[in-house]
Design a protein around this motif. Structure first.
Motif, PDB file in Angstrom:
ATOM      1  N   VAL A  49       0.826  -1.213   0.000  1.00  9.11           N
ATOM      2  CA  VAL A  49       0.000   0.000   0.000  1.00  9.11           C
ATOM      3  C   VAL A  49       0.855   1.256   0.000  1.00  9.11           C
ATOM      4  N   VAL A  50       0.440   2.242  -0.796  1.00 11.52           N
ATOM      5  CA  VAL A  50       0.863   3.625  -0.624  1.00 11.52           C
ATOM      6  C   VAL A  50      -0.399   4.436  -0.413  1.00 11.52           C
ATOM      7  N   GLY A  51      -0.380   5.288   0.610  1.00 12.52           N
ATOM      8  CA  GLY A  51      -1.586   6.048   0.925  1.00 12.52           C
ATOM      9  C   GLY A  51      -1.260   7.284   1.733  1.00 12.52           C
ATOM     10  N   ASP A  52      -2.307   7.957   2.196  1.00 14.51           N
ATOM     11  CA  ASP A  52      -2.175   9.200   2.967  1.00 14.51           C
ATOM     12  C   ASP A  52      -2.770   9.016   4.353  1.00 14.51           C
ATOM     13  N   THR A  53      -2.080   9.528   5.364  1.00 15.03           N
ATOM     14  CA  THR A  53      -2.603   9.468   6.724  1.00 15.03           C
ATOM     15  C   THR A  53      -3.756  10.458   6.876  1.00 15.03           C
ATOM     16  N   LEU A  54      -4.720  10.080   7.708  1.00 19.23           N
ATOM     17  CA  LEU A  54      -5.908  10.917   7.922  1.00 19.23           C
ATOM     18  C   LEU A  54      -5.986  11.479   9.331  1.00 19.23           C
ATOM     19  N   ASP A  55      -5.014  11.154  10.172  1.00 27.91           N
ATOM     20  CA  ASP A  55      -4.989  11.656  11.546  1.00 27.91           C
ATOM     21  C   ASP A  55      -3.580  12.141  11.870  1.00 27.91           C
ATOM     22  N   ASP A  56      -3.482  13.072  12.810  1.00 26.93           N
ATOM     23  CA  ASP A  56      -2.187  13.616  13.215  1.00 26.93           C
ATOM     24  C   ASP A  56      -1.498  12.697  14.210  1.00 26.93           C
ATOM     25  N   PRO A  80       2.635  12.308  16.121  1.00 29.47           N
ATOM     26  CA  PRO A  80       3.770  13.182  16.415  1.00 29.47           C
ATOM     27  C   PRO A  80       4.737  13.388  15.242  1.00 29.47           C
ATOM     28  N   ASP A  81       5.102  12.339  14.543  1.00 30.19           N
ATOM     29  CA  ASP A  81       6.052  12.462  13.436  1.00 30.19           C
ATOM     30  C   ASP A  81       5.407  12.261  12.079  1.00 30.19           C
ATOM     31  N   LEU A  82       4.084  12.083  12.067  1.00 31.77           N
ATOM     32  CA  LEU A  82       3.365  11.850  10.807  1.00 31.77           C
ATOM     33  C   LEU A  82       2.100  12.704  10.821  1.00 31.77           C
ATOM     34  N   PRO A  83       2.206  13.965  10.441  1.00 33.19           N
ATOM     35  CA  PRO A  83       1.007  14.807  10.434  1.00 33.19           C
ATOM     36  C   PRO A  83      -0.011  14.326   9.409  1.00 33.19           C
ATOM     37  N   LYS A  84      -1.243  14.701   9.625  1.00 30.79           N
ATOM     38  CA  LYS A  84      -2.310  14.351   8.693  1.00 30.79           C
ATOM     39  C   LYS A  84      -1.932  14.749   7.279  1.00 30.79           C
ATOM     40  N   GLY A  85      -2.172  13.837   6.322  1.00 29.91           N
ATOM     41  CA  GLY A  85      -1.848  14.108   4.926  1.00 29.91           C
ATOM     42  C   GLY A  85      -0.475  13.637   4.497  1.00 29.91           C
ATOM     43  N   THR A  86       0.259  12.955   5.385  1.00 32.52           N
ATOM     44  CA  THR A  86       1.571  12.433   5.015  1.00 32.52           C
ATOM     45  C   THR A  86       1.413  11.223   4.102  1.00 32.52           C
ATOM     46  N   ARG A  87       2.159  11.221   2.998  1.00 32.79           N
ATOM     47  CA  ARG A  87       2.130  10.052   2.099  1.00 32.79           C
ATOM     48  C   ARG A  87       3.066   8.990   2.658  1.00 32.79           C
ATOM     49  N   VAL A  88       2.550   7.765   2.803  1.00 36.06           N
ATOM     50  CA  VAL A  88       3.292   6.708   3.492  1.00 36.06           C
ATOM     51  C   VAL A  88       3.161   5.396   2.728  1.00 36.06           C
ATOM     52  N   VAL A  89       4.107   4.502   3.003  1.00 36.60           N
ATOM     53  CA  VAL A  89       3.974   3.099   2.634  1.00 36.60           C
ATOM     54  C   VAL A  89       3.886   2.291   3.916  1.00 36.60           C
ATOM     55  N   LEU A  90       3.325   1.099   3.781  1.00 40.83           N
ATOM     56  CA  LEU A  90       2.983   0.273   4.944  1.00 40.83           C
ATOM     57  C   LEU A  90       3.911  -0.920   5.063  1.00 40.83           C
ATOM     58  N   ASP A  91       4.488  -1.090   6.259  1.00 37.97           N
ATOM     59  CA  ASP A  91       5.099  -2.363   6.647  1.00 37.97           C
ATOM     60  C   ASP A  91       3.976  -3.151   7.324  1.00 37.97           C
ATOM     61  N   PRO A  92       3.442  -4.184   6.678  1.00 38.16           N
ATOM     62  CA  PRO A  92       2.184  -4.767   7.141  1.00 38.16           C
ATOM     63  C   PRO A  92       2.268  -5.638   8.384  1.00 38.16           C
ATOM     64  N   VAL A  93       3.464  -6.060   8.805  1.00 41.27           N
ATOM     65  CA  VAL A  93       3.565  -7.016   9.912  1.00 41.27           C
ATOM     66  C   VAL A  93       3.009  -6.401  11.193  1.00 41.27           C
ATOM     67  N   LEU A  94       2.130  -7.134  11.853  1.00 43.63           N
ATOM     68  CA  LEU A  94       1.504  -6.678  13.089  1.00 43.63           C
ATOM     69  C   LEU A  94       2.210  -7.321  14.273  1.00 43.63           C
ATOM     70  N   GLY A  95       3.377  -6.792  14.613  1.00 36.32           N
ATOM     71  CA  GLY A  95       4.181  -7.324  15.697  1.00 36.32           C
ATOM     72  C   GLY A  95       3.781  -6.766  17.047  1.00 36.32           C
ATOM     73  N   CYS A  96       4.688  -6.886  17.999  1.00 37.85           N
ATOM     74  CA  CYS A  96       4.374  -6.523  19.387  1.00 37.85           C
ATOM     75  C   CYS A  96       4.086  -5.041  19.570  1.00 37.85           C
ATOM     76  N   VAL A  97       4.810  -4.174  18.874  1.00 42.37           N
ATOM     77  CA  VAL A  97       4.621  -2.729  19.091  1.00 42.37           C
ATOM     78  C   VAL A  97       3.214  -2.290  18.719  1.00 42.37           C
ATOM     79  N   PRO A  98       2.720  -2.540  17.510  1.00 44.91           N
ATOM     80  CA  PRO A  98       1.333  -2.138  17.235  1.00 44.91           C
ATOM     81  C   PRO A  98       0.310  -2.853  18.106  1.00 44.91           C
ATOM     82  N   ARG A  99       0.636  -4.035  18.584  1.00 42.23           N
ATOM     83  CA  ARG A  99      -0.292  -4.778  19.437  1.00 42.23           C
ATOM     84  C   ARG A  99      -0.241  -4.325  20.891  1.00 42.23           C
TER      85      ARG A  99
END
Length: 397
Positions: free
Chosen positions: A95-102, A104-123
């Motif tokens: 995926v390449v997409g745009d963030t919709l929420d602010d 700290p280091d990724l303000p709303k509207g930042t274009r990003v790519v996704l590392d899809p692995v759902l490891g311990c940190v996001p969990r």
């Protein structure tokens, strides 16, 4: 509301699709059957909720169709993985997409790519051994924590996925895209990161002879990564179609081989003896130093048969076919798995995406409403002269 393609468990459809898209039915017909029989539903759903602090909604610009997605839709993926998902889920992890929420280091509207692995940190969990070593692809906790089971975004009911107009992701999964990388290159960053991780999974001595089995997206990107991040010697690539042969040479292949002549060509190139068993494919006593299986079919069998004694086979394609492991035993080979990417591979992939010969790789883009056409095209991409087929969820038609 959020337009999304959802995958629902259906044992009847699973078996019907698996039977209808078996080895007796190939190419585009198989893809059309997978699209029409697979348990996908195009629905309007509420946007997924944010699981907690550090999460944002993401609006995809492009979302690729991966070989593992096609394996799922054709009933070819191993049932081993069924314990690592939650249903219903929305596929899409390239995926390449745009963030919709602010954040700290990724303000709303930042274009990003996704590392899809759902490891311990996001969990929201204390790091397991894999995550503590900056190898989230080895996470032991992918069925626990603040979101439901799912080895990746795209297989988790709570996060959504790229085959929708909105999904959610944790800041640790997102990487800012430089302005110099357009969307068509950016959607290839995730598979490129996986390719970089693959070539780092085994030591590659300077000047080593290497074979890449398969010249689809994974094989081509692995060839690029070998040239960029190793000092390998000759790189041989097995390609099935004409456009793949041309792209393999652009990616850095020394020589491109036909699948039915690979063993004989490698005997001439590397030396050794060509053995012909009573049944099964011929093989080498001798051969290349390393081989990378970048297929989801018979590539592993080919790789095992053309690597020298004591050599290494790295498997990056998701396996979905039986294989004769006798060469592994008799030639004392090293078999190494390569799943997703490691902690440092995404920054390198973003850097490589700026200069790699990726122009034209994404040559077919569909709205979600034409998902059957998209799946059919992706299933026959090689034969149709394509490399990567993607969705543009922002489009209606």
């Amino acid at each position: 509301m959020n337009l999304t393609l959802e995958y629902h468990r259906s044992p009847v459809r699973y078996m019907t699709t698996r039977t209808a898209t078996g080895t007796s039915v190939g190419g585009r017909a198989s893809g059309w059957m997978a699209a029409n029989l697979s348990p996908l539903r195009l629905l309007n759903r509420p946007e997924p909720r944010l699981p907690g602090a550090g999460w944002t909604r993401v609006r995809p610009r492009l979302s690729g169709i991966c070989g593992s997605d096609l394996g799922l839709l054709t009933g070819r993926n191993s049932p081993y993985l069924s314990a690592l998902i939650s249903l219903p889920f929305t596929p899409g992890h390239e995926v390449v997409g745009d963030t919709l929420d602010d954040l700290p280091d990724l303000p709303k509207g930042t274009r990003v790519v996704l590392d899809p692995v759902l490891g311990c940190v996001p969990r929201g969990l204390e790091p397991c051994a894999g995550c503590a070593a900056d190898q989230p692809s080895r996470c032991d906790h992918i069925t626990a924590g603040r979101v439901s089971a799912g080895m990746q975004t795209g297989y988790c009911a709570d996060t959504g996925g790229g085959w929708s107009r909105v999904f959610v992701a944790h800041a640790s999964q997102l990487h800012r895209v430089p302005d110099t990388v357009d969307d068509e290159r950016a959607v290839l960053v995730e598979p490129l990161a996986c390719a970089i991780h693959t070539v780092r999974r085994a030591p590659i001595p300077d000047g080593a002879s290497v074979l890449v089995v398969g010249a689809g997206t994974v094989g081509l990107l692995t060839t690029m990564a070998l040239r960029e991040y190793t000092k390998a010697g000759p790189i041989y690539v097995i390609a099935r179609y004409g456009h793949q042969r041309e792209l393999a040479r652009e990616a850095g292949a020394t020589e491109v081989l036909a699948s039915d002549r690979a063993a004989r060509a490698l005997r001439r190139a590397t030396g050794g003896f060509l053995a012909r068993p009573e049944r099964g494919s011929e093989y080498l006593l001798g051969g290349v130093d390393l081989a990378f299986d970048c297929t989801a079919g018979s590539g592993l069998d080919t790789a095992l048969r053309v690597v020298r004694a004591g050599g290494t086979v790295v498997m990056s394609g998701m396996p979905n076919a039986g294989v004769d492991l006798t060469p592994l035993w008799f030639r004392e080979l090293n078999l190494v798995g390569a799943y997703c990417s490691g902690g440092h591979d995404f920054p390198d992939a973003l850097a490589l995406a700026q200069s790699a010969p990726l122009t034209g790789y994404v040559d077919a883009v569909y709205p979600l409403s034409r998902w059957r056409d998209a799946i059919g095209h992706a299933s026959a991409a090689g034969r149709l002269g394509s490399v990567k087929v993607a969705f543009d969820p922002t489009k209606d038609q």
